[in-house]
Design a protein around this motif. Sequence first.
Motif, PDB file in Angstrom:
ATOM      1  N   GLN A  17       0.815  -1.213   0.000  1.00  0.00           N
ATOM      2  CA  GLN A  17       0.000   0.000   0.000  1.00  0.00           C
ATOM      3  C   GLN A  17       0.849   1.264   0.000  1.00  0.00           C
ATOM      4  N   PHE A  18       1.932   1.266   0.778  1.00  0.00           N
ATOM      5  CA  PHE A  18       2.782   2.447   0.866  1.00  0.00           C
ATOM      6  C   PHE A  18       4.248   2.019   0.815  1.00  0.00           C
ATOM      7  N   GLY A  19       5.079   2.883   0.261  1.00  0.00           N
ATOM      8  CA  GLY A  19       6.500   2.579   0.177  1.00  0.00           C
ATOM      9  C   GLY A  19       7.322   3.818  -0.102  1.00  0.00           C
ATOM     10  N   GLY A  20       8.600   3.594  -0.163  1.00  0.00           N
ATOM     11  CA  GLY A  20       9.505   4.703  -0.450  1.00  0.00           C
ATOM     12  C   GLY A  20      10.878   4.196  -0.830  1.00  0.00           C
ATOM     13  N   THR A  21      11.688   5.082  -1.357  1.00  0.00           N
ATOM     14  CA  THR A  21      13.079   4.772  -1.693  1.00  0.00           C
ATOM     15  C   THR A  21      13.967   5.929  -1.273  1.00  0.00           C
ATOM     16  N   LEU A  22      15.180   5.587  -0.863  1.00  0.00           N
ATOM     17  CA  LEU A  22      16.223   6.565  -0.568  1.00  0.00           C
ATOM     18  C   LEU A  22      17.473   6.148  -1.338  1.00  0.00           C
ATOM     19  N   THR A  23      18.067   7.079  -2.029  1.00  0.00           N
ATOM     20  CA  THR A  23      19.225   6.777  -2.869  1.00  0.00           C
ATOM     21  C   THR A  23      20.307   7.823  -2.633  1.00  0.00           C
ATOM     22  N   GLY A  24      21.543   7.350  -2.529  1.00  0.00           N
ATOM     23  CA  GLY A  24      22.688   8.246  -2.416  1.00  0.00           C
ATOM     24  C   GLY A  24      23.840   7.734  -3.254  1.00  0.00           C
ATOM     25  N   SER A  25      24.540   8.626  -3.921  1.00  0.00           N
ATOM     26  CA  SER A  25      25.666   8.201  -4.754  1.00  0.00           C
ATOM     27  C   SER A  25      26.752   9.262  -4.730  1.00  0.00           C
ATOM     28  N   GLU A  43      32.828  14.575 -10.877  1.00  0.00           N
ATOM     29  CA  GLU A  43      33.265  14.735  -9.500  1.00  0.00           C
ATOM     30  C   GLU A  43      32.078  15.372  -8.800  1.00  0.00           C
ATOM     31  N   GLY A  44      31.411  14.649  -7.863  1.00  0.00           N
ATOM     32  CA  GLY A  44      30.264  15.198  -7.187  1.00  0.00           C
ATOM     33  C   GLY A  44      29.447  14.138  -6.490  1.00  0.00           C
ATOM     34  N   TRP A  45      28.154  14.435  -6.285  1.00  0.00           N
ATOM     35  CA  TRP A  45      27.279  13.528  -5.564  1.00  0.00           C
ATOM     36  C   TRP A  45      25.836  13.731  -6.034  1.00  0.00           C
ATOM     37  N   ARG A  46      25.009  12.714  -5.749  1.00  0.00           N
ATOM     38  CA  ARG A  46      23.573  12.796  -6.044  1.00  0.00           C
ATOM     39  C   ARG A  46      22.809  12.104  -4.936  1.00  0.00           C
ATOM     40  N   SER A  47      21.685  12.669  -4.530  1.00  0.00           N
ATOM     41  CA  SER A  47      20.811  12.029  -3.551  1.00  0.00           C
ATOM     42  C   SER A  47      19.374  12.134  -4.052  1.00  0.00           C
ATOM     43  N   ALA A  48      18.554  11.182  -3.628  1.00  0.00           N
ATOM     44  CA  ALA A  48      17.174  11.144  -4.101  1.00  0.00           C
ATOM     45  C   ALA A  48      16.295  10.477  -3.068  1.00  0.00           C
ATOM     46  N   GLY A  49      15.038  10.850  -3.071  1.00  0.00           N
ATOM     47  CA  GLY A  49      14.055  10.224  -2.193  1.00  0.00           C
ATOM     48  C   GLY A  49      12.690  10.219  -2.846  1.00  0.00           C
TER      49      GLY A  49
END
Length: 659
Positions: free
Chosen positions: A160-168, A173-179
């Motif tokens: 019914q409910f969910g989520g994701t968290l992502t980090g790289s 040269e850098g970074w990315r995050s997501a939710g």
Amino acid sequence: MTQTPPFPCRALAVLLPLCLATHALADDAVQLAPVEVSASTPTQDDTLQREDLLKSQAHDLNDVFVSDPEISVGGGGNPISQKMYIRGMEESLLNLSIDGAQVNSKIYHHQTALILDPLLIKQVEVEKGTAAASAGPGALGGAIRYETVSAGDLLRPGQQFGGTLTGSVFSNEGWRSAGSAYGRFGDKVDALVSGTLMDTRDYQNGNGETVANSATEQRNYLAKIGVQLTDTQRLAASFQRSTDEGVRTARANMVGFPHPVLPNDPIPQSLERDTATLKYSGRQLGFVDGVDATLYRTEVDSDRTDKKGRNWGETLTTSGADLMLKNAIGDHLLKYGLNWREEKSAARNIANPYKLTGSGREDMRVFGGFVEGEAHFGSVTLTGGLRFDDYSYTDNHDQKFDSDGVSPSAGIRWQALESLELRAGYAQALRGVGLKEAFMLDIAQWKNNADIKAEEAHNSEIGFRFGQGGFSLEGNAYRQIVENFITTFSCPASRGGCRGNAGKAVIDGYELAARYRWGNLSAGLSVAESRPELEGRKFSDGDLGLGTSTGRSWVTRLDYALPEYGVQMGWLGRFVESLDYIPVGSTTSRSKAGYGVQNIYISWLPLKNDTLRINLAVNNLFDQQYYDQATYAWNGWQGKTLGYPEPGRDVRLEASWKF
């Protein structure tokens, strides 16, 4: 930037009565498979899936399309300077859309108008060559359709409910995050909200040199809500925003352009795009087997501030509606519909040094309709389409232009053997006289010639597909013609320039792709070559709005899965042969250097399910120093390379938790 309500009330007013009117019919209908009609053109089209983009940790357009040899992305490692080319034709000749919302006209020829984090993408459909009638008005070189993820794509069965968290993090040269958070509310409603942040510093090329003014900050947001009105009807709304900010040269795709009047100093720049859509889809409604209706609005805003403190930029607003109806007639299929689109562009804080710029505003409207069908006769399938479009355009000098015309298409597919299909086809497309790029409304006179004509494209293509067991081989050859290409050029009687028809472009080419799958191992080899010419000469890097020339391109790949360990791994190589051409500002031939770039990835699910994913990718494994051949590079007048080199080796490590 002026904000537009993401879910306009007028959109609901149009679509909700349609939903209610068909409710009674839909309640008693038997739900059948969706009715689909193949395109009228026999091209080797491509569909890129989310899973492949996740495994390779795609960050930008170059990462998205690296596996297709018919698509080139030039401009270096900064997403804002990247431009895409299909068969040598620039993205401005294509119909680009995000969730059905068109993003077509140009803001500024030194940058892209489309930024989107691949983490938000569900799939990308690529229609190469002059597109089918159903692709919409003006698809001279094809169409690219981006579809973003929805809650239903991410929820597990029964969840019914969910989520994701992502980090790289990435070494160059850098970074990315997501939710993301998503869920279902009862049996009828689902929703998703998602956001990604990516910050990069100036990257290093293959020689280990830092490329100045290549850093960027990107923000991408997505919100969706869907309502299942009945078993066969759905209403969905979405809003997507992408922003890019950084200090880069005034011409974002050029590292140097010394000019006493037109400097290329590093200045703060930003690009922002808001896209809102409202969609209704219905199936088996009694009077029709399928209905798809879309209302959309896209607003793009570009902003710059020079060293003297002048702030200026451009806006481009696109509003539109598409309606498609589908019917099955025995074994045959039919679809038909209407398209409406309106575009408005404006330059802010006009300099107007020569008092010739005009109003600084333009608007364009196109209304069209189409019919497209597929008829089956044993081993032979006939396809055909016809569309009519009517364009109206008012430019910044209050000149008015009207264009209209019919665009037919036809194709045949013959299943000669159980394992062999042969195909051939022809398609036309019309693009009426429309908006200049918005930047040209600002500082100088770029006036339309009074006799400017609509652009027309013709595509003739033959192809085949062979498949037996785990082996497949597919190929096609084509001739694409674009007549009356519209561009800007110098005018002796003007202090700025004129805009008119430059002549006829002819593109001959082919593509061949072989694939083999044996158990958990898959391998692929593909090659493509296009030879684009404008009035008998090869496209050069200066043919802005039209395209560029690149050498023959090869793509090789291997993928292997170890399901007992939750591991997938792969290798992709892209090799481009050298090309002789005449650069901008030169009268003698010069060679674009060939190169070979290799990427690898490992994707690991340590819990043997999708809860935790760890990805490792290495792009440009051997630290190759090179310029993508689609990059505006050597300039003969200045005797130097102006474009950005591609990034050197980039090690990317990413972890994603899904709950």
